[in-house]
Motif scaffolding. Structure first.
Motif, PDB file in Angstrom:
ATOM      1  N   MET A 394       0.752  -1.269   0.104  1.00  0.00           N
ATOM      2  CA  MET A 394       0.068  -0.019   0.115  1.00  0.00           C
ATOM      3  C   MET A 394       0.855   1.363  -0.029  1.00  0.00           C
ATOM      4  O   MET A 394       0.651   2.338  -0.778  1.00  0.00           O
ATOM      5  CB  MET A 394      -1.082   0.063   1.172  1.00  0.00           C
ATOM      6  N   MET A 395       2.021   1.368   0.754  1.00  0.00           N
ATOM      7  CA  MET A 395       2.777   2.616   0.848  1.00  0.00           C
ATOM      8  C   MET A 395       3.554   2.587  -0.618  1.00  0.00           C
ATOM      9  O   MET A 395       3.634   3.889  -1.238  1.00  0.00           O
ATOM     10  CB  MET A 395       3.807   2.333   1.964  1.00  0.00           C
ATOM     11  N   ILE A 396       3.952   1.715  -1.265  1.00  0.00           N
ATOM     12  CA  ILE A 396       4.645   1.879  -2.662  1.00  0.00           C
ATOM     13  C   ILE A 396       3.525   2.178  -3.525  1.00  0.00           C
ATOM     14  O   ILE A 396       3.866   3.235  -4.339  1.00  0.00           O
ATOM     15  CB  ILE A 396       5.169   0.381  -2.904  1.00  0.00           C
ATOM     16  N   PHE A 397       2.553   1.678  -3.441  1.00  0.00           N
ATOM     17  CA  PHE A 397       1.210   2.225  -4.591  1.00  0.00           C
ATOM     18  C   PHE A 397       1.012   3.889  -4.358  1.00  0.00           C
ATOM     19  O   PHE A 397       0.844   4.597  -5.369  1.00  0.00           O
ATOM     20  CB  PHE A 397       0.177   1.364  -4.382  1.00  0.00           C
ATOM     21  N   SER A 398       1.054   4.123  -3.174  1.00  0.00           N
ATOM     22  CA  SER A 398       0.669   5.615  -2.646  1.00  0.00           C
ATOM     23  C   SER A 398       1.694   6.533  -3.080  1.00  0.00           C
ATOM     24  O   SER A 398       1.317   7.484  -3.543  1.00  0.00           O
ATOM     25  CB  SER A 398       0.344   5.605  -1.205  1.00  0.00           C
ATOM     26  N   VAL A 399       3.037   6.144  -3.003  1.00  0.00           N
ATOM     27  CA  VAL A 399       4.057   7.096  -3.390  1.00  0.00           C
ATOM     28  C   VAL A 399       4.386   7.025  -4.664  1.00  0.00           C
ATOM     29  O   VAL A 399       4.673   7.922  -5.317  1.00  0.00           O
ATOM     30  CB  VAL A 399       5.065   6.710  -2.371  1.00  0.00           C
ATOM     31  N   LEU A 400       4.482   5.785  -5.475  1.00  0.00           N
ATOM     32  CA  LEU A 400       5.064   5.795  -6.581  1.00  0.00           C
ATOM     33  C   LEU A 400       4.070   5.526  -7.986  1.00  0.00           C
ATOM     34  O   LEU A 400       4.499   5.815  -9.039  1.00  0.00           O
ATOM     35  CB  LEU A 400       5.986   4.508  -6.727  1.00  0.00           C
ATOM     36  N   MET A 401       3.016   5.226  -7.582  1.00  0.00           N
ATOM     37  CA  MET A 401       1.869   5.069  -8.579  1.00  0.00           C
ATOM     38  C   MET A 401       1.258   6.283  -9.027  1.00  0.00           C
ATOM     39  O   MET A 401       0.494   6.706  -8.109  1.00  0.00           O
ATOM     40  CB  MET A 401       1.070   3.775  -8.372  1.00  0.00           C
ATOM     41  N   PRO A 402       1.195   6.865 -10.248  1.00  0.00           N
ATOM     42  CA  PRO A 402       0.359   7.881 -10.503  1.00  0.00           C
ATOM     43  C   PRO A 402      -1.015   7.639 -10.792  1.00  0.00           C
ATOM     44  O   PRO A 402      -1.229   6.303 -10.887  1.00  0.00           O
ATOM     45  CB  PRO A 402       1.197   8.456 -11.874  1.00  0.00           C
ATOM     46  N   GLU A 403      -1.773   8.563 -10.765  1.00  0.00           N
ATOM     47  CA  GLU A 403      -3.180   8.441 -11.254  1.00  0.00           C
ATOM     48  C   GLU A 403      -3.147   8.106 -12.645  1.00  0.00           C
ATOM     49  O   GLU A 403      -2.436   8.671 -13.669  1.00  0.00           O
ATOM     50  CB  GLU A 403      -4.031   9.603 -11.131  1.00  0.00           C
ATOM     51  N   THR A 404      -3.998   7.015 -13.368  1.00  0.00           N
ATOM     52  CA  THR A 404      -3.762   6.665 -14.741  1.00  0.00           C
ATOM     53  C   THR A 404      -5.019   7.254 -15.564  1.00  0.00           C
ATOM     54  O   THR A 404      -4.927   6.911 -16.648  1.00  0.00           O
ATOM     55  CB  THR A 404      -3.605   5.124 -14.944  1.00  0.00           C
ATOM     56  N   LYS A 405      -5.941   7.776 -14.768  1.00  0.00           N
ATOM     57  CA  LYS A 405      -7.074   8.325 -15.514  1.00  0.00           C
ATOM     58  C   LYS A 405      -6.678   9.493 -16.191  1.00  0.00           C
ATOM     59  O   LYS A 405      -6.125  10.505 -15.858  1.00  0.00           O
ATOM     60  CB  LYS A 405      -8.178   8.758 -14.572  1.00  0.00           C
ATOM     61  N   GLY A 406      -7.034   9.452 -17.789  1.00  0.00           N
ATOM     62  CA  GLY A 406      -6.753  10.544 -18.360  1.00  0.00           C
ATOM     63  C   GLY A 406      -5.036  10.518 -19.172  1.00  0.00           C
ATOM     64  O   GLY A 406      -4.782  11.615 -19.539  1.00  0.00           O
TER      65      GLY A 406
END
Length: 408
Positions: A394-406
């Motif tokens: 969860m921490m990795i996704f929160s920090v490193l994954m950007p929003e993909t919509k659009g």
């Protein structure tokens, strides 16, 4: 003079058969799933470590098949026939299990089921994308998952009743019946409703859009794809073993009702998954993918801790309701995020297959790791280990994954 009714557009004609296919395919796609652990524990009297290994072998077979299956889905136009062939393979590999004896025959049969099951996710996603296009894919994905979870809930009720009346082996024949029921909706999907370029993720209707898929290396080099794959591994490393462990705890309390109690756990989660999938379909474009996915991730460490607080069946089933939130959000968001990341590349299904292979790595390791911890330190330690892994993901996704919509 009476004007004849206009024919139903292929786009609309494909919607209800897709609904029915997702409903009946729900319990077929994963083979026996957590029921296999209960069957092997209570009927064949295997220990937890042996059960973990045979389930992991099935997972490894699925991992090996995922990327080739996705590439095959991208390449062929006969996507409906491909789904039908995979259903037949799963049905054969499942119905043979009551007749085989010994570790290796069971492992080989489960490996075949795992490999055939690799087709379903990429194929259903591609058929859906080919029918509705990227613009309406969020709504269609939510609808796919809602019917999938409704099918799982219905199958759980039937499996629980059948197992209670006739014993755990009854679930084999239930799965065979559901597999047969998938062929009618497969045939009912109009062939002309599927745009096969669109189904593989090529751009819809844009002037001068590339009509050839990009190189796989370009997709693999995308940092967002790599981060997402790592998060998927950790999600399933934490999640996959939780329900089988709960099923084993329930079975050890009452072997005669272990399968029925497992069905109650599955039903509790599936009932909650339906509105979660519909929520994604209706709100993922407005709210974005990332906040919804983070909520799904947050549920995992909470579940892991709560499972350690009591062995009471009512408590375990109640905690399993939270799985409906996490898995319901994940199931609907996963193909949507992959479609975002691969939009315009023509590599939707093979990319999804590769990321699902990463998912399979996490799931296969999860069952083996958890059962080894159970053997050495007990069930509570296993649940807390899984909760810790979920918190890291969860921490990795929160920090490193950007929003993909659009992003397309």
């Amino acid at each position: 003079m009476i004007t004849p009714a206009a024919p139903v557009p292929a786009y609309r004609a494909g919607q209800r058969p897709l609904d029915a296919l997702n409903f009946f395919l729900a319990d077929v796609a994963g083979g026996l799933g957590p029921y296999l652990a209960v069957y092997l524990l209570t009927v064949r009297h295997w220990n937890e470590a042996e059960i973990g290994v045979v389930i992991s072998i099935a997972g490894v077979a699925g991992i090996v098949a995922q990327t080739p299956a996705g590439a095959l889905v991208d390449a062929v136009w006969a996507k409906r026939a491909l789904v039908a062939a995979a259903v037949l393979a799963v049905m054969a590999g499942t119905l043979v299990l009551p007749a085989v004896d010994g570790f290796w025959p069971m492992a080989v049969a489960q490996a075949g089921v795992g490999a055939a099951g690799a087709v379903f996710g990429p194929a259903i996603g591609a058929i859906s994308l080919g029918i509705v296009g990227h613009r309406h894919f969020a709504a269609r994905t939510g609808r796919n998952e809602a019917f999938n979870h409704a099918g799982n809930a219905a199958a759980a009720v039937l499996a629980g009743g059948a197992a209670y009346e006739f014993g755990p082996a009854a679930i084999f024949f239930l799965l065979g019946g559901l597999a047969l029921a998938t062929f009618a909706p497969i045939a009912a999907i109009p062939a002309n409703a599927i745009d096969h370029d669109r189904a593989r993720g090529l751009v819809d209707g844009a002037r001068d859009a590339p009509r050839q898929p990009s190189g796989l290396a370009a997709v693999a080099a995308d940092r967002r794809v790599l981060v997402f794959a790592v998060c998927i591994v950790l999600f399933h490393l934490a999640n996959a073993a939780m329900l089988p462990l709960v099923g084993q705890k329930l079975a050890l309390r009452d072997q005669n009702q272990g399968t029925a109690a497992m069905s109650a756990c599955i039903l509790a989660a599936q009932v909650v998954m339906v509105p979660m999938a519909l929520l994604v379909g209706r709100k993922a474009d407005a709210w974005g993918r990332k906040p919804l996915f983070l909520v799904g991730f947050l549920i995992l460490p909470i579940r892991g801790v709560l499972y350690t607080l009591s062995d009471d069946p009512a408590w375990l089933v109640a905690v399993q309701l939270l799985d409906g939130v996490g898995a319901g959000l994940f199931g609907a968001l996963f193909p949507l995020i992959v479609a975002d990341l691969t939009w315009g590349t023509g590599r939707f299904s093979v990319s999804r297959g590769a990321i699902q292979a990463a998912q399979g790595v996490g799931a296969a390791l999860s069952t083996t790791l958890a059962r080894l911890v159970v053997v050495t330190h007990g069930y509570a330690a296993a649940f807390l280990t899984l909760a810790g892994i979920a918190a890291v993901g969860m921490m990795i996704f929160s920090v490193l994954m950007p929003e993909t919509k659009g992003i397309q």
